[in-house]
Motif scaffolding. Sequence first.
Motif, PDB file in Angstrom:
ATOM      1  N   ALA A 141      41.987  38.973  41.756  1.00 58.17           N
ATOM      2  CA  ALA A 141      43.352  39.208  42.250  1.00 58.17           C
ATOM      3  C   ALA A 141      43.307  39.604  43.723  1.00 58.17           C
ATOM      4  CB  ALA A 141      44.049  40.278  41.415  1.00 58.17           C
ATOM      5  N   ASN A 176      42.974  36.897  46.049  1.00 63.23           N
ATOM      6  CA  ASN A 176      44.263  36.229  46.253  1.00 63.23           C
ATOM      7  C   ASN A 176      45.291  37.156  46.899  1.00 63.23           C
ATOM      8  OD1 ASN A 176      43.652  33.594  45.226  1.00 63.23           O
ATOM      9  ND2 ASN A 176      43.530  34.522  43.201  1.00 63.23           N
ATOM     10  N   HIS A 177      44.806  38.170  47.618  1.00 63.26           N
ATOM     11  CA  HIS A 177      45.629  39.079  48.432  1.00 63.26           C
ATOM     12  C   HIS A 177      46.506  40.027  47.620  1.00 63.26           C
ATOM     13  CE1 HIS A 177      44.159  36.560  51.624  1.00 63.26           C
ATOM     14  NE2 HIS A 177      44.660  35.508  51.023  1.00 63.26           N
ATOM     15  N   ASP A 178      46.134  40.288  46.365  1.00 64.67           N
ATOM     16  CA  ASP A 178      46.831  41.288  45.559  1.00 64.67           C
ATOM     17  C   ASP A 178      45.836  42.413  45.269  1.00 64.67           C
ATOM     18  OD1 ASP A 178      48.352  42.798  43.845  1.00 64.67           O
ATOM     19  OD2 ASP A 178      48.530  41.259  42.288  1.00 64.67           O
TER      20      ASP A 178
END
Length: 198
Positions: free
Chosen positions: A183, A186-188
């Motif tokens: 996550a 994916n920049h989360d």
Amino acid sequence: MTDLFHEPEDATPLEPHERDGLLQTWITHRRDLNQAEQENIVVGAAWARGRRRVPLERMLGQDFIRTLHKRMFGDVWKWAGTFRTTQRNIGVESYRIGMDLASLLTDVLYWVENETFPKDEIAVRFHHRLVAIHPFPNGNGRHARLAADLLIERLGGERFSWGGGTLADVGELRARYVEALRAADNHDIAPLRDFART
């Protein structure tokens, strides 16, 4: 002996020349290797916590990062503290390790000095990017977790629980950790930040 170097499918496999770097001849089974590494990590963590007065700029320097890995794994692996020279299934290309690590360490100092993120998030972002660089042949997750713990402690916070168990073994806890890392890829960052404090 057949499973000594059997890695979980989400782990980084060692190259044959790296396997030859095993220093302890008594290690013939994976559980022996895990035990030897864990005992060495405890010694490395004690060494690192004994350096609490090291300036932050030095703690966030390549020499300290490499020495920390050597202290954590140097009783088990000849190559401990040495950047990998081969490509892996994850991580930057080996020729980029020094540059990417220097960039990360500069970024973290900036985040701290400018309070860019909350303290927990700074340490978790540091952890994530250090794992993503994957500077060493093995032990990158354990090294990055200890480095993040040292950073959050230096910033006045409590060390992380990292799910409250051992992440070396295959299982639900490790799967949650890897999912949180993905996550963050994916920049989360929230799932990894939350996992670090569970």
